[in-house]
Design an enzyme around this catalytic site. Structure first.
Site, short mmCIF file in Angstrom:
data_model
loop_
_atom_site.label_atom_id
_atom_site.label_comp_id
_atom_site.label_asym_id
_atom_site.label_seq_id
_atom_site.Cartn_x
_atom_site.Cartn_y
_atom_site.Cartn_z
N ASP A 42 -60.28 10.12 -17.79
CA ASP A 42 -59.39 10.45 -18.53
C ASP A 42 -59.79 11.54 -19.61
OD1 ASP A 42 -56.79 10.90 -19.61
OD2 ASP A 42 -56.56 9.08 -20.55
N GLU B 132 -54.46 17.05 -25.03
CA GLU B 132 -53.32 16.30 -24.50
C GLU B 132 -52.90 14.91 -24.80
OE1 GLU B 132 -51.62 13.66 -21.10
OE2 GLU B 132 -53.65 13.43 -22.42
N GLU B 133 -54.07 14.56 -25.42
CA GLU B 133 -53.72 12.88 -25.82
C GLU B 133 -52.55 12.74 -26.87
OE1 GLU B 133 -54.29 10.67 -23.94
OE2 GLU B 133 -56.03 10.76 -22.92
N ASP C 2 -54.62 13.98 -13.77
CA ASP C 2 -54.68 13.30 -15.12
C ASP C 2 -54.54 11.88 -14.82
OD1 ASP C 2 -55.28 12.73 -17.53
OD2 ASP C 2 -53.25 13.44 -18.39
N HIS D 66 -57.81 4.93 -21.81
CA HIS D 66 -57.87 4.95 -23.41
C HIS D 66 -58.63 3.83 -23.80
CE1 HIS D 66 -53.46 7.04 -23.68
NE2 HIS D 66 -54.67 7.72 -22.91
#
Lengths: 476, 476
Positions: free
Chosen positions: B293, B327-328, B355, B427
């Site tokens: 990611d 993006e996050e 993604d 994450h």
């Protein structure tokens, strides 16, 4: 020293030819009771409740740490509540080692943080840390062969890999690097020592564990990188540019501490001075809550003893459950017990400890006198429906904390847990209750209940006597 | 808004009855070239080398963090080295959020440390931390239904569980708690917010991720507990005594930052102003190195484009690879791009972003004009030998960063990766290179190479036009 099965058979066969003692046997009625215990254990959750309670209500239990006394008080209260006939403590003194924190980062060529844990008994770095170039080795032997000039002033990294196996044999590789690597690197003049964690996982959670440094000896800061961090260092080294790492470890020895082994006993109805001993260690490494290592070990023993306590009558011999002190940093609890019971070791008729998690037991082995071999076979036959195979050739020394008792003459029996998952979590923050499968835990209790009851009821002993197994030393 | 497949079919069927445009088609010669690309991709390691390089040489890439610029420089240099015709950046401005550290502990009834990570956009606690009683809920809806009086001044804990699925649908549960839970708890007067990590694993590694707090809005400190820590809190709450936790988060907003989308182009040979777009996001959460990611997402696109670049002739349309900014913390790169290309969105003939890691693609879906549906079927037929099934009913909006472009009228195509493993590592510090399987990565490249080439060569378009897909919004 490791004995081959053949040498082992010989060294017991020889005295047997002279002694030709009466064979130890187990009565059919006792076999029948053991079978009932086995079936009852598969529906009993005492072991789970013990393990859940200790890991939740006490949590991490570093020897000499803030929870050492609390854990002893907790286990003492629980032993009493579970109805043992006697509960007591025996003091154990050992060096106190403290972890206050650690961090590390790659300085060059690709700056980034690293996940690591100081090894038990490692000294700390100076306050500002140690910054030095890394020199990498892929095995303990490669470090052994290294010219000290290539190592001097550098951070030694050893990247041996472990793979998962049912018998966990790769731990031999990983623990050699962790235990013997730092003193070797110290001797060669290294500034610090890093290893790829002694574990089989790919999680970003380093495996701590003790290394072979005693207070007052020359020692360098030593720590374990998580497996992905080890990969990262290896990829950087492979690129050929100098890799510089900064290491800050805040840890070290702080005098002595006196903890205790906590012991619970079911008092034997005929020969109470003789006893079977089982248990686990109460201390754990600090990042996790010590569920698989080793709350479960005590829990399994407690679960087994509780079922035996519920029988209408106590077995002939006593049954002891021991929550050992400070196994992790050097088997201190087991050694103290061996010292205390050395002369009367014949009373400890057999011992078996659980210290490899709580996954299914797949094998039973024993180191006993030849005249007791048939009785072990009888015990193994009761375990067979649990999926446990009997290896009559391999030694069974009773487990880590009992190794010192075995060394002074206690007969040993080992119930080998499936270690396939164990070394993924061992000594990491991931050693938590969720890693225990309640169904497999119950299978463990069933096996221990059978062994404990039959050892306490057997007609005849298993060969425990001062010096009896002097030639059978080493790890299972 | 989510459309059911039936509603979707209707809303495209209706305009088609009026428009009845010429169907988009793909020539047999182009199908043959796409099949060659597919086979070549299964032996090509460009994507692996890109992903290995970015995660090793840059490492963690928090948006606006110390590696943001370095990552852009790295990817720009790599794009150039790989022989793209043009490489450029487009600025993206967003609020800068900084994590300096966090820790937490249970104060009562069973003192022990907790593993947690602050959520992106969370404010910090006061310097001494927040100590308060925990009130627990098992779902977002339970918190929603809670009387504010039961929550006021307390630390809200929400313990919803996610399970692993191929389509990752439980992320809907976890991300709702993470994104909408903290503002809801703020509104009800809570002191702080904790959740069981939005993840499917049992590792002692919390899952961070953004929550819905904007600079200047009311907000409370919010963090994710690892799954074993969440279990521990739940076991304590179940005992019925008050559970007090101390939370120290050192994090928060620090003004604005201007990063950039980095774009690489293979220039089309016939209609270069029209392009197919693919890519991934360059930023990552900070505890890991952002391999799944989303270094892999860019790597896959680069691998696919590289194979197309090696053909004797550029395809008719251009092919763009985008490394999106931030993006996050809120799709800032995608939104900036949508704003910039809003009027000329018809030139972005089709878009597809990777993604969701790098495990095997198992499904293709698309949201295109009805006249292009057959061409999507032709593309899907070339993907079939890769084990990819075509779902002609479900939407395909192109992926997270492309959602804003889709919202302004870009036709979208989605290549769905198997998410079974993804949400165990997503994450967390565990998002590292070792989680990528090179063989599955190559399958991804093969699929993207086919889609990119055929989209760039198709006779006719896919329906991109300002506002074309206004009724098809939401997540894939």
């Amino acid at each position: 020293m490791r004995l081959t099965p053949l040498a082992l058979a010989f060294c017991f066969a020889a005295p047997a030819a002279f002694a030709a003692g009466k064979p130890t046997t187990i009565a059919p009625a006792d076999i029948a009771i053991a079978e009932q215990l086995r079936e009852k254990a598969l529906r009993d959750d005492t072991a789970w409740e013990f393990t859940e309670g200790l890991t939740t209500e006490v949590g991490p239990r570093l020897a000499a740490g803030p929870n050492d006394l609390k854990a002893r008080e907790w286990v003492t209260a629980r032993f009493k509540a579970l109805g043992f006939d006697k509960v007591w403590s025996e003091p154990v003194t050992f060096p106190k080692w403290v972890r206050r924190g650690e961090h590390a980062e790659v300085l060059a060529p690709f700056p980034q943080p690293l996940s690591l844990l100081a090894l038990g008994h490692s000294p700390g770095t100076p306050a500002g840390g140690i910054s030095a170039e890394v020199v990498g080795f892929d095995s303990f032997d490669a470090l052994k062969a290294a010219d000290p000039a290539a190592v001097r002033g550098k951070i030694v990294y050893v990247g041996a890999r472990m793979h998962a196996h049912q018998d966990g044999h790769d731990y031999g590789i990983g623990s050699q690097v962790r235990v013997d690597g730092p003193p070797l690197a110290t001797q060669k003049g290294a500034a610090a020592f890093l290893l790829r964690s002694a574990g089989t996982d790919n999680d970003r959670l380093p495996h701590t564990g003790v290394t072979r440094f005693d207070p007052g000896q020359p020692a360098i800061p030593a720590a374990a990188l998580s497996s992905p961090d080890a990969d990262q260092i290896e990829r950087m080294l492979k690129r050929g540019q100098p890799v510089r790492v900064k290491l800050v470890l805040d840890c070290g020895f702080e005098g002595e501490y006196t903890g205790a082994n906590v012991i619970a006993e079911l008092r034997g109805s005929k020969t109470p001075d003789q006893h079977f001993v089982m248990g686990g260690h109460l201390d754990s490494w600090d990042p996790g809550t010590g569920a698989i290592d080793d709350a479960a070990g005590i829990g399994i023993s407690v679960g087994a003893a509780r079922l035996i306590a519920q029988l209408p009558k106590r077995p002939a011999r006593s049954i002891r459950v021991v929550a050992f002190a400070n196994e992790e940093a050097g088997l201190f609890g087991g050694k103290a017990m061996a010292e205390k019971y050395r002369k009367s070791i014949g009373n400890t008729v057999l011992g078996s400890e659980s210290d490899a998690g709580a996954d299914r037991i797949w094998k039973i082995t024993a180191t006993v006198k030849p005249e007791a071999r048939d009785a072990i076979g009888q015990i193994a036959a009761v375990l067979k429906p649990l999926g446990i195979e009997y290896d009559a050739q391999a030694p069974g020394r009773g487990g880590s904390d009992l190794s010192a008792l075995h060394a002074v003459g206690m007969a040993g029996l080992s119930l080998h847990q499936d270690a396939t998952r164990y070394f993924a979590w061992h000594h990491t923050a991931n050693d938590t209750l969720d890693k225990i499968d309640p169904e497999q835990l119950r299978q463990n209790v069933a096996a221990y209940a059978v062994v404990a009851y039959l050892a306490a009821q057997a007609n005849g002993d298993f060969g425990s006597a001062p010096g009896a197994f002097a030639k059978d030393q080493g790890e299972d």
